[in-house]
Design a protein around this motif. Structure first.
Motif, PDB file in Angstrom:
ATOM      1  N   ILE A 105      41.649  42.015  37.133  1.00  0.00           N
ATOM      2  CA  ILE A 105      40.554  41.145  36.236  1.00  0.00           C
ATOM      3  C   ILE A 105      39.593  40.226  36.620  1.00  0.00           C
ATOM      4  N   ASP A 106      38.621  40.588  36.784  1.00  0.00           N
ATOM      5  CA  ASP A 106      36.936  39.869  37.738  1.00  0.00           C
ATOM      6  C   ASP A 106      37.825  38.986  36.564  1.00  0.00           C
ATOM      7  N   ALA A 107      37.955  37.308  37.078  1.00  0.00           N
ATOM      8  CA  ALA A 107      37.772  36.410  35.645  1.00  0.00           C
ATOM      9  C   ALA A 107      36.120  35.580  36.109  1.00  0.00           C
ATOM     10  N   SER A 108      35.602  35.974  36.856  1.00  0.00           N
ATOM     11  CA  SER A 108      34.517  35.198  37.069  1.00  0.00           C
ATOM     12  C   SER A 108      33.402  35.627  35.983  1.00  0.00           C
ATOM     13  N   GLN A 109      33.499  37.286  35.380  1.00  0.00           N
ATOM     14  CA  GLN A 109      32.276  37.389  34.453  1.00  0.00           C
ATOM     15  C   GLN A 109      32.849  36.879  32.883  1.00  0.00           C
ATOM     16  N   LEU A 110      34.165  36.545  33.210  1.00  0.00           N
ATOM     17  CA  LEU A 110      34.487  36.055  31.585  1.00  0.00           C
ATOM     18  C   LEU A 110      34.527  34.835  31.326  1.00  0.00           C
ATOM     19  N   GLU A 111      34.549  34.289  29.954  1.00  0.00           N
ATOM     20  CA  GLU A 111      34.475  33.143  29.875  1.00  0.00           C
ATOM     21  C   GLU A 111      35.485  32.575  28.710  1.00  0.00           C
ATOM     22  N   LEU A 112      36.612  31.833  29.660  1.00  0.00           N
ATOM     23  CA  LEU A 112      37.941  31.731  29.916  1.00  0.00           C
ATOM     24  C   LEU A 112      38.105  30.200  29.041  1.00  0.00           C
ATOM     25  N   THR A 113      38.904  29.668  28.224  1.00  0.00           N
ATOM     26  CA  THR A 113      39.316  28.747  27.886  1.00  0.00           C
ATOM     27  C   THR A 113      40.455  28.543  27.742  1.00  0.00           C
ATOM     28  N   ASP A 118      39.928  34.432  26.601  1.00  0.00           N
ATOM     29  CA  ASP A 118      38.980  34.660  26.677  1.00  0.00           C
ATOM     30  C   ASP A 118      37.835  35.119  25.189  1.00  0.00           C
ATOM     31  N   GLY A 119      39.750  35.012  24.183  1.00  0.00           N
ATOM     32  CA  GLY A 119      39.452  35.198  22.744  1.00  0.00           C
ATOM     33  C   GLY A 119      39.149  36.419  23.045  1.00  0.00           C
ATOM     34  N   ASN A 120      39.121  37.970  24.249  1.00  0.00           N
ATOM     35  CA  ASN A 120      38.954  39.251  23.323  1.00  0.00           C
ATOM     36  C   ASN A 120      39.268  40.042  24.289  1.00  0.00           C
ATOM     37  N   GLY A 121      40.667  39.940  24.474  1.00  0.00           N
ATOM     38  CA  GLY A 121      42.118  40.925  24.655  1.00  0.00           C
ATOM     39  C   GLY A 121      41.778  40.583  26.700  1.00  0.00           C
ATOM     40  N   ALA A 148      47.161  30.763  35.196  1.00  0.00           N
ATOM     41  CA  ALA A 148      46.904  31.413  34.540  1.00  0.00           C
ATOM     42  C   ALA A 148      45.721  32.659  34.883  1.00  0.00           C
ATOM     43  N   VAL A 149      44.589  32.272  35.806  1.00  0.00           N
ATOM     44  CA  VAL A 149      43.134  32.962  35.831  1.00  0.00           C
ATOM     45  C   VAL A 149      44.317  34.151  36.981  1.00  0.00           C
ATOM     46  N   LYS A 150      44.887  34.591  38.176  1.00  0.00           N
ATOM     47  CA  LYS A 150      45.068  34.730  38.840  1.00  0.00           C
ATOM     48  C   LYS A 150      46.075  35.915  37.842  1.00  0.00           C
ATOM     49  N   LYS A 151      46.652  35.599  36.566  1.00  0.00           N
ATOM     50  CA  LYS A 151      47.659  36.217  36.051  1.00  0.00           C
ATOM     51  C   LYS A 151      47.642  37.004  34.389  1.00  0.00           C
TER      52      LYS A 151
END
Length: 169
Positions: free
Chosen positions: A6-14, A43-46, A69-72
């Motif tokens: 999953i490309d974490a750079s495009q997700l708004e992670l909290t 990201d609150g969206n799955g 966590a972002v890696k997993k």
């Protein structure tokens, strides 16, 4: 457990810090103190993931935990009313978490560590029960294991070569 990249750079992670522990190691000159932080991101969206960070300073441990966590990150299948598509069971070590599908208006019924994971995954209606060990780290990982093991009706229909209506009937 599905582990697509999953490309974490495009997700708004909290992120949410589930626990911070002080650990010590006895060395020749006395005790050396370190901190371990268990961090859950979503990201609150799955999408949700958990990571562990260790450092001599608390903020540094939290930062490392967030990076881990972002890696997993795993993808969670959600249904129309922001619940899970079916009941499931997650197991990690001796911790087990039962995840039950709930109708609209139920809210999140979950204990501390499981609640953090479920909230950040974007689930609004669910009932969970933590069974076995209540070690925070293992409960978080068992919850993620259970959520990652969910399959949507669309995936099952595709696998069986049928329509979604045939499977839901």
């Amino acid at each position: 457990m599905r582990h697509e990249i999953i490309d974490a750079s495009q997700l708004e992670l909290t992120d949410k810090v589930v626990s911070i522990k002080r650990v010590s190691k006895t060395v020749k000159g006395g005790r050396s103190m370190r901190f371990t932080a268990l961090v859950v991101v979503g990201d609150g969206n799955g999408h949700v993931g958990a990571g562990l960070g260790k450092a001599t300073e608390i903020p540094e441990a939290i930062r490392k935990g967030r990076e881990d966590a972002v890696k997993k990150l795993v993808t969670v299948a959600l249904d129309d009313n922001k619940s899970i598509p079916h009941d499931n069971f997650g197991k990690f070590g001796s911790a087990s978490v039962l995840l039950k599908k709930s109708p609209e208006g139920t809210g999140i019924i979950a204990g501390g560590p499981a609640r953090a994971v479920v909230e950040l995954a974007g689930i609004k209606n669910i009932r969970t029960k933590s069974l076995g060990s209540n070690n925070k780290q293992n409960v978080v990982l068992a919850t993620i294991e259970g959520l990652a093991g969910l399959t949507s009706p669309e995936e099952i229909a595709k696998k069986r070569g049928k329509s979604v209506d045939e499977i839901m009937a």
